[in-house]
Motif scaffolding. Sequence first.
Motif, PDB file in Angstrom:
ATOM      1  N   UNK A  52       0.808  -1.211   0.000  1.00 24.60           N
ATOM      2  CA  UNK A  52       0.000   0.000   0.000  1.00 24.60           C
ATOM      3  C   UNK A  52       0.847   1.269   0.000  1.00 24.60           C
ATOM      4  N   UNK A  54       2.771   2.409   2.324  1.00 22.86           N
ATOM      5  CA  UNK A  54       2.919   3.066   3.620  1.00 22.86           C
ATOM      6  C   UNK A  54       4.355   2.896   4.101  1.00 22.86           C
ATOM      7  N   UNK A  74       1.452   6.068  -0.580  1.00 25.14           N
ATOM      8  CA  UNK A  74       0.111   5.506  -0.683  1.00 25.14           C
ATOM      9  C   UNK A  74      -0.604   6.055  -1.913  1.00 25.14           C
ATOM     10  N   UNK A  90      -7.363   4.339  10.092  1.00 21.55           N
ATOM     11  CA  UNK A  90      -6.696   5.575   9.702  1.00 21.55           C
ATOM     12  C   UNK A  90      -7.759   6.639   9.438  1.00 21.55           C
ATOM     13  N   UNK A 103     -10.998  13.219   2.088  1.00 22.10           N
ATOM     14  CA  UNK A 103      -9.622  13.598   2.399  1.00 22.10           C
ATOM     15  C   UNK A 103      -8.631  12.924   1.447  1.00 22.10           C
TER      16      UNK A 103
ATOM     17  N   UNK B 190      -1.200   9.937  10.282  1.00 22.88           N
ATOM     18  CA  UNK B 190      -1.197   8.646   9.590  1.00 22.88           C
ATOM     19  C   UNK B 190      -2.375   8.568   8.627  1.00 22.88           C
ATOM     20  N   UNK B 191      -3.513   9.157   9.009  1.00 27.60           N
ATOM     21  CA  UNK B 191      -4.674   9.149   8.122  1.00 27.60           C
ATOM     22  C   UNK B 191      -4.381   9.945   6.862  1.00 27.60           C
ATOM     23  N   UNK B 192      -3.653  11.036   7.017  1.00 28.25           N
ATOM     24  CA  UNK B 192      -3.296  11.861   5.867  1.00 28.25           C
ATOM     25  C   UNK B 192      -2.315  11.110   4.971  1.00 28.25           C
ATOM     26  N   UNK B 194      -1.876   7.821   4.698  1.00 27.87           N
ATOM     27  CA  UNK B 194      -2.502   6.714   3.973  1.00 27.87           C
ATOM     28  C   UNK B 194      -3.520   7.200   2.957  1.00 27.87           C
TER      29      UNK B 194
END
Lengths: 510, 321
Positions: A52, A54, A74, A90, A103, B190-192, B194
């Motif tokens: 992915x 990451x 990603x 996440x 987002x 981390x959300x940003x 991914x």
Amino acid sequence: MAQAAIELIGINKSFGAVRANRDINLEVERGTIHGIVGENGAGKSTLMSILYGFYQADSGEIRVGGKPVSIHTSNDAIALGIGMVHQHFMLVDNFTVLENVILGAESDALLKSSITKARSELDRLEREYGLEVDPDAVIEELPVGLQQRVEILKALYRGAEILILDEPTGVLTPAEADHLFRILKQLKDQGKTIVLITHKLREIMAITDTVSVMRQGTMVATRTTKETTVGELAELMVGRRVLLRVEKGQSEAGAVKLSVKNLTVKDQRGVTMVDDVSFDVRGGEIVGIAGVAGNGQSELLEAISGIRHAVSGEVMLDGKPIDLTGKADPGELRDRGLAHVPEDRHHVGLVLAFEENENSILGYHDDERYLKGPFLDVDAIMADAKDKIEKYDIRPTNPRLKTANFSGGNQQKIVLAREMEQDPGVLIVGQPTRGVDVGAIEFIHKRLIAMRDQGKAVLVVSVELDEIRSLSDRILVMFAGRVVGERGPDATEGELGLLMAGVEHQEAAE
Amino acid sequence: MFNAIVQVLDSTIRLSVPLLLACLAGLYSERAGIFDIGLEGKMLVGAFAGASAAAVFHSALIGLGTAILISVAFALVHGFASITHRGNQIVSGVAINFIAAGSTIILGQAWFSQGGRTPALQPGERFAAITWPGADAIRDVPIIGPIYAELISGHSILVYFAFAMVPFTWWVLFRTRFGLRMRAVGENPAAVDTAGISVAWLRYRALICTGILTGVAGAYLSMAQNGGFVKDMTAGKGYIALAALIFAKWKPVNAMFACLLFGFLDAASIRLQGSPLPLVGKVPAQFMQALPYVLTVILLAGFIGKAIPPRAGGVPYVKER
Ligand SMILES: Nc1ncnc2c1ncn2[C@@H]1O[C@H](COP(=O)(O)OP(=O)(O)OP(=O)(O)O)[C@@H](O)[C@H]1O
Ligand SMILES: [Mg+2]
């Protein structure tokens, strides 16, 4: 043979001294569901995070749809149609569902058009897959099951053709898990490719087409699901035969050690979570509390261990009452021989930023064994930590390592070692094996049964029916805050399942 | 009495402008998850660079541009230490404050030899007050006259800029893609990550916004409010701005009210110096000066709602431990 959707060739990845992935090869066929199983810390999440984008692999090649690709972020993965639902979600907790979905996938510099577009697109996806969720709900107010849906929606919104799910069912109730699997089958029928990481071999057998097994950073085998068995997979994972159900002798119940009478607990909103619950746990027996998550088990555990305020009722430990105002001194309860392994090891059981040795004495750090005058006796603590690491097979074996760097199953062993080694008279355990691999499950079950055989009173709360059935001498089933039935260890799954669903309870009420 | 009130309010506006600019500056970086205790230092270098450049090149605009440039450069140093090298954000911020305090004095003395001051700025070199049309004509009309002429008209362009930045910042935060991502990276990087967005680049951009605003704040101090740079002229405003930011719960419109409140306390303490208040008697100036901090502590103690900072604030984003 159909074309491979993903090929991983010779993937290597190290985190400092830890070799998380060594020379991994994996091929996943298009339009199939491919399972990945392996012990805690085997490197499953790492491997999928590399795919992915990451993490970056140290070496190796990735091919998507037959073409070699380079995935640095990603963003690259998303562009190749890869989506991932991470083991730890996440999501931005104080954003709405809609904001989380757009987002990174906004259509232009202003939000307005993205939001309108996402709203109609979500509507379509929800109808198509039965993924209902209120687009304007704030994430932190949603239950985990719905949060996971948002993660799936995020991937689908970005047009994922390959969907990776990392232990999706760990946090789900059985009904939610069934719903998830229906969605996955539907996605598969549409030609999407799915990679599913799970510890539950039963799920592997039920839904996957092929399954790969990882052990200590290597890929040890790939099987066609139809041609393998749970036993074979477990053995491949751990490298030895695993008892899926631990043998135990007849229990010799002694005196009542823990007694709960008419306990009623309400949550912050004033909703009754535990409703007039009474039971006893005797020395030398394991009492299991079964139930679908959210039926009051968590609150019950917290009240008994003195963390949560109970509205009424009493709890006696060795004949003396426990303070139920929610302000009980946990140190005092420990001194009285009550040990508690909390459900949520990350928030309640461990300080993740501490070293392993520090966590392995946390709460008992005032004990004379660990003190030298007013100071901590570092040598004694280290020796003690090493001892526990060996006894409980905690990996890696370095007591100076930060606790956050241990995999989930090993973190659980750290908590268990700490509480069990204090030799408590009463042990209460919430979800003893959540997110834990089969090898470690066997080990933890053996330890719990050993405690019982030493005459301790053990109370286990678990949402895993198999676990409850194989451990308990008596099974209590909770539904909507009440104990709706008591059964022996030979109760059938169907019988318990009905109780857990509140079926008999409702009939009785009518 | 009415005129006295208008005067206090007028100085409230002037005193709150540097706070407001610094506070909004802090809002950009903290919303993106970077604590910035170096607002003070960046304002100070901005003030110094602005006044110096204006004096040398005889242009207020060149002064402003230089102030912004230097302040942004310092913001990038903070970014390099805390984003790229994942250093401790407080340490980096404090270091910036020290460097700013020392270097402005040394360079000022070396270049201008006026005891750390920069040369007094001539009219064309600083930002003059703008008189709005008709202000003088209606000055004598009761009530509306003084309000229009004193409060609304008669400020430098930077004052209007500062207040215009309030709705603008709100719009950026809540209506643009950049704002959405910035808020997200301050909550859960981390959300940003991914979601396919670069955490570092996003945070750098937020810090550039911070640098621009502290630069303007500094320029305001040395080129509008005063006619030149004096050593340590920020006098703790960067810290009060941080207090205001917490007080405002990291929201732009709240930030404006918090800064106006703190500016008012400042104006009132100057006004009241020596003169007794009815009922309470003489109030020591130090008491008024301490009030912003006292209020912030009361807020943090949970008496006025709850101030929840961006969750990822102060923590460097580390993927591989
Ligand atoms: N970000 C990281 N930094 C350092 N070490 C890590 C990191 N992530 C994982 N590791 C280490 O790499 C190894 C593999 O971890 P990984 O999370 O891939 O295991 P897993 O198979 O997903 O285990 P689990 O079933 O517990 O989720 C472990 O030893 C872990 O401690
Ligand atoms: Mg994992």
